[in-house]
Design an enzyme around this catalytic site. Structure first.
Site, PDB file in Angstrom:
ATOM      1  N   GLU A 105      13.011   9.201  -2.876  1.00 10.64           N
ATOM      2  CA  GLU A 105      12.749  10.645  -2.966  1.00 10.64           C
ATOM      3  C   GLU A 105      13.578  11.457  -1.982  1.00 10.64           C
ATOM      4  OE1 GLU A 105       8.613  11.328  -2.144  1.00 10.64           O
ATOM      5  OE2 GLU A 105       8.547   9.745  -0.634  1.00 10.64           O
TER       6      GLU A 105
ATOM      7  N   ASP B  29       9.613  15.366  -4.962  1.00 13.15           N
ATOM      8  CA  ASP B  29      10.257  15.555  -3.658  1.00 13.15           C
ATOM      9  C   ASP B  29      11.768  15.408  -3.787  1.00 13.15           C
ATOM     10  OD1 ASP B  29       8.304  16.372  -1.950  1.00 13.15           O
ATOM     11  OD2 ASP B  29       7.627  14.347  -1.455  1.00 13.15           O
TER      12      ASP B  29
ATOM     13  N   HIS C  96       1.049  20.467  -5.417  1.00 10.91           N
ATOM     14  CA  HIS C  96       0.085  19.400  -5.712  1.00 10.91           C
ATOM     15  C   HIS C  96      -1.065  19.903  -6.558  1.00 10.91           C
ATOM     16  CE1 HIS C  96       1.867  16.159  -3.462  1.00 10.91           C
ATOM     17  NE2 HIS C  96       2.326  17.111  -2.674  1.00 10.91           N
TER      18      HIS C  96
ATOM     19  N   CYS D  10       7.832   8.082 -10.924  1.00  7.41           N
ATOM     20  CA  CYS D  10       6.429   8.499 -10.838  1.00  7.41           C
ATOM     21  C   CYS D  10       6.291   9.984 -10.552  1.00  7.41           C
ATOM     22  CB  CYS D  10       5.696   7.687  -9.771  1.00  7.41           C
ATOM     23  SG  CYS D  10       6.329   7.954  -8.112  1.00  7.41           S
TER      24      CYS D  10
END
Ligand SMILES: Nc1ncnc2c1ncn2[C@@H]1O[C@H](COP(=O)(O)OP(=O)(O)O)[C@@H](O)[C@H]1O
Ligand SMILES: [Mg+2]
Lengths: 841, 219
Positions: free
Chosen positions: A697, A721, A454, A768
């Protein structure tokens, strides 16, 4: 006549004896003395050359037939003997060494010599010199306790000693020192360490570290007390075990250095995490310094109490951090917290603070601050670079105590360099990155992590060149303030770049910035393909505040609002009203553009401090995302209520993360129905027909997509993911970083399958994940039929530019071909060849 | 085979090493003596290093003699006399030679050690530097007899000295200042044995370095 030579360690003693003797013999006996040395810095001692000189001086006098030498002890004997060695044979035969007592012997011998005794007579007199004394004092002997075998002698083991030659390559740095200190503390013994003339208690980490012990230094360990032998034995074992450090590769620095040589001579190789180059001073994250106002106190005892309590509480904090990090990164990495615990749980430091409280009658925080600053200065003053750098660890731990005393919450560190700088960190939490002052950060270098953590994603969204995963040792070897350079395109970090390299990187940076700016200007226009198809390009945001940047980059909506950031860095979850305000603010700023709100995605790598998670062996496969929320309606309901209420006014959509079964969606629907009924009775406006979507995901969601598509209004593929679950590789683990690549054919097939399933059911499918923002993937994604690409804001301009170069039919062919390949390399090479690449990146 | 230049380099290196460790040696002496061994010995060897730098290209006999005489005057303590005699006896064996083959080196060192015994009359187990010298030179002798290369033999010799140095800890001193402490000298490492280890280690390191150098640039 017999002459006398006196050999003593002390010139003054020699003088004194000469004076004493001369008073009796009135200059009638030839005397000479060799007292002390000629060394100004060590006057006490003996020198055979001086003895030779004294003997020769006497032998050169005509009246002197032979010389008797009297001496004190130790080296005086040896000097006298050596002197004899230096004399020529004929002289040596005229000299005799006497074992008589020096003062009494000299007096008796001198008197006898004066009245003309032979050498034997004079010697006998000297040797018998103590007899008179004995006789006279004999009457005193009985008053002494008899010397018997029972005389208590000190138990030799009660005071024992050990010498260690420190084997560790970096000397006794924080971790080995910490092990030594904790071990020494376990025994009922006073253990001290002596090094270069300084003796410190082995139980004070700060004092042990500030000894500055380096490799190969001798360290004397002394112990007294009941457990002394056991303590020494244990410490010896520890030393033999290299103080717990790995032996062969004493520190990973060496491996890294070696690896760097392979990588290109002078750089550390890491993972390219965010494009661009940078060079500049390296700085670390710091706990913000506190403005303390010194206060006087009438109750020093209470202040001391407060101090102790604060130190204890901070130790608890550090223990918690240690076990948290220990689980994620392993015990070795967490060891630094052990060291920090010992650094502040340090008698030396605490006592000096307490003394300051008592003496100056000031408050605990100010006193601690004083003590801490001098301790930090002591670390800084160490000659050894590595140890000097531990000053930061002490300062950091000490700051925690200050914050606690000041009643402030434990805060994460801040980046506040004196000038724009490169941030160097072991690891960055997303919340750390989120709070970075973007204009102060030239680049980021971290020890841990791959390209899709992240933090890396955030760095990319801020446009900060970043290299991750260069390793803890490489990071530790970088000094605060040292100029370093990094290349975020190739994942290289130069700890000591030469100026030409910096110039080259600067040139690249300028070109990169210029190109980025140009693309940004065009970014506001819609992305329309050559055959006039419009592709939606949206932004991923973390907080409503990110929208300014997103809109400036040309976002046509928000494809992913990661709401967990609303939940971070606080003590409790945000209330429904707070959330509503945030969603409304975002929607308002979007001015009618769509906003997809993803419900709380926590668990796994994104824990929240106030939520209780049971320890999970495998958090990524655990209770996270929608799974967790469904089981915690108290947490979930306020969020759903806020989203539903926001949707009454704006085009707000809701999206659920981490879906793997049909049932989960049925439960969500039921919950929404229930909430709508509630909102109805409460007379809050809401949108019960809110568009609902899911993140695709998990492999389960891909395989079940045809069915799931019937329950929802849209799909959004979360490639990050999805990639790690499809590839079964942890994206935070640099060792398997190569597998976590969204271009892997398996992942691309999953994307195609999902898109086809969605379209078959007539619902739009977006993407996304990171892949959406990669211009090299744009043709492929358009070709696969994705309706919306949602990405980090800074990627939008380049992706839009790509779309404008595309013909959808070409794109479809490219996608079709790419999916024929079997390996990720083939696919990437193919895409590189076919990409229209209007402006080279 | 080692040259006079290597021997000079040894003495320089010894000075450095002893100087680096002087505080520690003094600490050891503080426990069972008069806290001067490190300072004394470092001063002595630094003086030796200066002297031999000022008089280059001497024969080995002269080199050792300079060292011995300098130590005797510049140390002040018992160790100065002992190490001084070591080098004087070594000088007698080396004579006007300019290089020593392996057997010569052993002979020189053994003569030096005998010089220490002659001066201090210490026996094995008296907790003195002799407790390091004797086993270390026995190792050297064995290793050379087994035809090991000099570098290996010296490394093993230094390693033995190191073990022997540590083995002085449980001993009770019967010679030197420490003997005044009687039983209380038990539990401490002998400073002289420690400086002896450092001396032998510097010898081994110097010879190894010299060997590496000649390998790199064959003459
Ligand atoms: N008689 C001796 N024989 C051999 N070595 C000795 C003798 N006396 C002392 N030493 C060595 O000398 C060391 C002490 O040296 P130093 O401190 O320089 O001398 P001093 O005792 O004069 O202060 C001891 O640790 C021991 O190893
Ligand atoms: Mg001494």
């Amino acid at each position: 006549m017999i002459g006398l030579v006196l050999v003593t360690h002390s010139a003054r003693l020699a003088e004194g004896i000469l004076e004493l003797v001369n008073q009796m013999v009135q200059g009638g006996t030839p005397l000479a003395a060799a007292g002390g040395t000629d060394l100004p810095e060590a006057p006490i001692g003996t020198d055979p050359i001086k003895v030779v000189a004294a003997i020769e001086q006497l032998l050169s006098q005509d009246e002197v037939s032979e010389v008797l030498v009297l001496m004190d002890l130790g080296s005086a004997l040896m000097s006298a003997e050596s002197a004899l060695d230096f004399l020529p044979d004929d002289q040596r035969q005229r000299v005799h060494l006497a074992s008589a007592p020096l003062v009494e012997g000299a007096l008796a011998a001198a008197v006898r010599a004066r009245i003309g005794g032979s050498l034997a007579q004079v010697l006998a007199e000297a040797n018998g010199a103590l007899a008179a004394k004995h006789e006279q004092l004999a009457s005193w002997q009985h008053s002494l306790p008899p010397l018997s075998a029972e005389t208590p002698t000190t138990d030799p083991t009660a005071y024992a000693e050990l010498t260690i030659i420190v084997p560790n390559r970096l000397g006794l740095h924080a971790r080995p020192a910490a092990r030594l200190v904790s071990l020494a503390a376990q025994y009922d013994a006073q253990v001290t360490l002596t090094h270069n003339g300084r003796t410190v208690p082995a139980t004070s980490l700060n004092q042990v570290v500030t000894l500055g012990v380096r490799q190969e230094d001798l360290l004397v360990v002394r112990a007294t007390g009941t457990d002394a032998p056991a303590a020494l034995a244990a410490l010896e074992d520890l030393a033999l075990d290299n103080f717990g450090d790995p032996i062969e590769v004493t520190e990973p620095l060496e491996i890294i250095a070696a690896a760097a040589v392979i990588a290109g001579g002078d750089s550390f190789a890491g993972v390219p995490a965010s494009a661009g180059t940078a060079s500049g001073p390296a700085y670390r994250l710091r706990l913000p310094a506190l403005d303390l106002e010194e206060q006087t106190t009438d109750d020093p005892a209470a202040e001391r109490q407060k101090l102790r309590a604060a130190v204890d509480a901070v130790i608890e904090q550090l223990r918690a951090l240690r076990s948290e990090l220990g689980q994620r990164a392993g015990a070795a990495e967490a060891g630094i917290f052990d060291a920090q615990i010992l650094m502040i749980h340090d008698n030396d430091l605490i006592q000096s603070a307490e003394e300051t409280i008592e003496l100056r009658r000031i408050d605990a925080a100010s006193a601690w601050n004083w003590a801490l600053r001098s301790m930090v200065a002591r670390y800084r003053a160490l000659e050894d670079d590595y140890l000097a750098r531990r000053a930061d660890d002490v300062a950091d731990a000490g700051q925690r105590v200050l914050r606690l005393l000041a009643g402030l919450p434990a805060e994460s560190p801040l980046f506040a360099p004196p000038e724009p700088a490169i941030l160097v960190a072991a690891e960055l939490k997303p919340s750390d990155v989120a709070r970075l002052p973007a204009d102060q950060v030239l680049g980021i270098v971290t020890a841990e992590g791959g390209a899709t953590g992240h933090s890396a994603i955030l760095a990319r969204s801020l446009g900060i060149p970043t290299v991750t995963g260069i390793g803890a040792a490489a990071v530790a070897s970088i000094r605060e303030g040292q100029t370093i350079a990094l290349d975020g395109d190739n994942g290289l970090v130069w700890p000591a770049p030469d100026p030409t390299l910096c110039d080259r990187l600067l040139a690249r940076r300028t070109a990169w910035l210029a190109q980025r700016q140009k693309a940004q200007q065009q970014a506001l226009a819609p992305a329309i393909t050559l055959d006039r198809q419009t592709i939606q390009v949206a932004a991923n945001i973390n907080l409503p505040g990110d929208l300014a940047m997103a809109l400036a980059n040309g976002a046509e909506g928000v494809g992913l609002f990661r709401t967990e950031f609303l939940y971070m860095d606080r003590e409790s979850p945000p209330s429904e009203e707070e959330q509503l305000a945030a969603y409304l603010e975002a929607a308002r700023r979007l001015q009618g553009r769509p906003l997809i709100v993803r419900t709380l995605d926590v668990g796994g790598d994104k824990p929240l401090p106030y939520l209780r998670y049971p320890h999970e062996q495998n958090p990524f496969l655990g209770h996270r995302g929608l799974r967790y929320c469904l089981d915690h309606p108290g947490l979930f309901r306020p969020q759903l209520r806020a989203i539903l209420r926001a949707a009454a006014q704006f085009p707000v959509r809701v999206m659920f993360p981490m879906v793997s079964t049909w049932d989960e969606l049925v439960l969500v629907d039921a919950l929404i129905d229930e909430i709508c009924a509630e909102l109805q009775t409460e007379q809050h406006p809401f949108d019960e027909d809110i568009q609902r979507g899911i993140m695709v995901e998990t492999p389960a969601a891909v395989l079940l997509a045809p069915q799931l598509a019937r329950l929802v209004d849209f799909f959004s593929i979360g490639t990050n993911d999805l990639t790690q679950y499809v590839m079964a590789a942890d994206r935070g683990n640099a060792a398997v970083g190569g597998l976590v690549n969204a271009y892997q054919p398996a992942v691309l097939h999953a994307i195609r399958q999902t898109t086809q399933a969605g379209h078959a059911q007539g619902i739009p499918v977006g993407i996304c994940g990171e892949l959406a923002g990669d211009p090299r993937a744009t043709a492929l994604l358009v070709g696969l039929g994705l309706d919306e690409l949602s990405m980090t804001a800074t990627a939008i301009p380049a992706v839009k530019a790509q779309i404008r170069q595309l013909h959808t039919a070409d794109a479809a062919r490219i996608a079709e071909t790419a999916l024929q390949f079997s390996t990720v390399e083939e696919i990437q090479v193919y895409l590189k060849q076919t990409a229209p690449a209007p402006e080279k990146e | 085979m080692i040259s006079a230049a290597t021997v000079a380099a040894w003495l320089h290196h010894a000075a450095t090493l002893l100087d680096e460790h002087k505080a520690c040696l003094t600490d050891l002496d503080a426990a069972i003596g008069d806290a001067d061994h490190g300072v004394n010995i470092a001063r002595g060897f630094n003086a030796v290093a200066q002297k031999i730098a000022a008089q280059p290209d001497q024969s080995l006999g002269l080199l050792f003699k300079t060292a011995g005489m300098t130590l005797m005057s510049a140390v002040g303590g018992a160790s100065g006399m002992l190490y001084g005699n070591f080098f004087l006896k070594a000088a007698a064996v080396a004579g006007d030679r300019n290089r020593l083959d392996d057997a010569d080196l052993l002979a020189v060192l053994e003569a030096g050690r005998d010089g220490i015994v002659q001066r201090g009359r210490a026996e094995l187990g008296d907790k003195t530097m002799i407790d390091a010298w004797t086993p270390a030179l026995a190792t050297l002798r064995e290793a050379l007899a087994a035809e090991q290369p000099l570098t290996t033999a010296l490394t093993r010799c230094a390693a033995t000295a190191q073990q022997a140095m540590a083995a002085t800890i449980p001993l009770q001193a019967r010679k030197g200042r420490a003997s005044y402490l009687g039983e209380r000298s038990v539990g401490h490492q002998d400073p002289g044995a420690t400086s002896t280890y450092l001396l032998l280690r510097s010898l081994s390191e110097t010879v190894t370095n010299a060997a590496l150098l000649t390998q790199e640039q064959p003459t």
